[in-house]
Design an enzyme around this catalytic site. Structure first.
Site, mmCIF file in Angstrom:
data_model
loop_
_atom_site.group_PDB
_atom_site.id
_atom_site.type_symbol
_atom_site.label_atom_id
_atom_site.label_comp_id
_atom_site.label_asym_id
_atom_site.label_seq_id
_atom_site.Cartn_x
_atom_site.Cartn_y
_atom_site.Cartn_z
ATOM 1 C CG ASP A 193 -7.194 3.244 -1.606
ATOM 2 O OD1 ASP A 193 -7.227 4.000 -0.614
ATOM 3 O OD2 ASP A 193 -7.753 2.134 -1.621
ATOM 4 C CE LYS B 62 -4.495 0.733 -0.063
ATOM 5 N NZ LYS B 62 -5.465 -0.065 -0.845
#
Length: 444
Positions: free
Chosen positions: A165, A125
């Site tokens: 995202d 991430k």
């Protein structure tokens, strides 16, 4: 490792001031510590301890210039958590809430989620405390280019494949990929979420929301039930919520609420498709739901969460920890029998325990919202073979993947009473694949 408390004491000592990360590890450890303790090959190799520590944490400065010529300094991150079963894979988040704890929790969850998809992807991430909202297109472009100037040296189609995202949509992906391509002097599938005209996969935008509903449908089918006709409450009104609502309408369910930071819209007779299109347009242009309420006369509950609306099923699609134990109790008391998480860790630990106490059908995010990263994995495949699949092809593959994820969770989560503990099932199924790979590699 003897118990959850001693394990978490060890993790907390190593990661002070990181509440989101510690919550994510604790929620996994609660199911995995007993499982690992009974399997000496995992315990001796300290697989869970090793998985609680990222492979690599990258933190870097991002300097960019706004339209007025003023310089700004943001912080960039990439958490490469585990590549045991494939290249690092996970989104980039641009939002002022981004910090090390949030990204470590997301990367940790991503390891298990990606394992469940059956695709060869590790977990990662990244992102920045930069927020695109309110910035001009040229400012967003300059930031993305500055961000990629550092990130490009750490990623690649066989190394680490970022995606979008929160705050990183098709526009941002385009700027990021354009700069990556220029710096590396090659076109490769190093980023997913691309536009369809330059290597992106169809239904990637819709995939997380669609996949969440497909997973809920599988949970109901396992009980001999159908989602058609069920009253559903959806939190959020961004990408995931919008397409969860759309798929619910496709399957003849009734959407009773959508929300944002200002409150929630209550559709007493169910959301109509033209209303959903209006919401999508409103959110695309940065508006709030209270604006739509004033213009249309739809009931709007300012400053409240949608969990007070009686429903059969709840789809939390907004952000982490949006459902507290009190919210969970309210949902249960108002007839909610199913919860499928479209967001990452939207329920607190206490809320999850509340759902489990009454045997609510509870689909955790690492399983229920894996549709987005699944289509990212399929985009990687399409890039590698230089082909593009049709919308129907991709959607059928998504349904197959969500069905497979459900079946893995059911296999590892079915209790003696017949109830399926989807939290345990998702954690254990995701863990076993990664753990077995780590054992095969030896001590590295």
């Amino acid at each position: 490792m003897t118990d959850v408390e001693s394990f978490m004491d060890w993790v907390a000592e190593r990661n002070p001031g990181q509440p989101e990360f510690l919550q994510a590890v604790h929620d996994v450890a609660g199911k995995l510590v007993p499982f690992v303790r009974d399997r000496p090959r995992y315990a001796k190799a300290k697989i869970l301890e090793r998985l609680s520590e990222p492979d690599r944490i990258l933190i870097f400065r991002v300097t960019w210039e706004d339209d007025a010529g003023e310089l700004h300094i943001n912080r960039g991150f990439r958490i490469q958590h585990s590549n045991a079963i494939g290249p690092y894979k996970g989104g980039l988040r641009f939002d002022e809430s981004v910090n090390l704890s949030v990204l470590k929790f997301l990367a940790f969850e991503q390891v298990f989620k990606n394992s469940l998809t059956t695709l060869p992807m590790g977990g990662a991430k990244g992102g920045s405390d930069f927020h695109p909202k309110g910035k001009s297109e040229h400012e967003v472009m300059r930031f993305c280019q500055a961000f990629m100037t550092e990130l490009h040296r750490h990623i690649g189609p066989s190394v680490d494949v970022p995606a979008g995202d929160i705050g990183v949509g098709t526009r941002e992906i385009g700027f990021l990929f354009g700069m990556y391509k220029r710096l590396e002097n090659q076109w490769s599938g190093a980023i997913t979420g691309k536009g369809a005209s330059y290597g992106g996969s169809l239904i990637r935008t819709e995939a997380t929301g669609y996949g969440c509903v497909y997973f809920a449908r599988e949970m109901l089918r396992a009980q001999g039930e159908d989602i058609a006709g069920m009253g559903c409450v959806v939190s959020g009104s961004g990408n995931v919520a919008q397409y969860a609502a759309e798929k619910l309408l496709d399957l003849d369910a009734k959407v009773l609420a959508l929300s944002d930071r200002t409150g929630f819209l209550h559709f007493k007779d169910g959301l109509e498709r033209d209303q959903l299109l209006e919401i999508i347009d409103l959110k695309t242009n940065g508006g709030n739901l209270d604006t739509m309420a004033r213009a249309s006369g739809i009931d709007f509950c300012r400053g409240l969460k949608p969990w007070i609306v009686p429903c059969d099923a709840a789809f939390p699609c907004a952000t982490q920890n949006e459902i507290t134990a009190t919210d969970a109790r309210t949902l249960i008391d108002h007839g909610c029998r199913l919860v499928a998480e479209g967001a990452n860790m939207p329920a607190t630990t206490e809320a999850v325990q509340t759902f489990e106490e009454v045997r609510t059908l509870y689909g955790p995010g690492k399983a229920a919202n894996a549709g987005g990263v699944s289509i990212s994995g399929l985009e990687m495949t399409q890039n590698a073979i230089h082909l593009s699949w049709t919308r129907d092809d991709v959607d059928l593959r998504l349904q197959d993947i969500m069905r497979s994820i459900h079946d893995q969770c059911a296999e590892y989560g079915r209790t003696d009473s017949g109830w399926i503990d989807y939290v345990a099932g998702a954690n254990i199924a995701g863990f076993v694949k990664v753990a077995d790979a780590m054992l095969a590699f030896g001590i590295v």
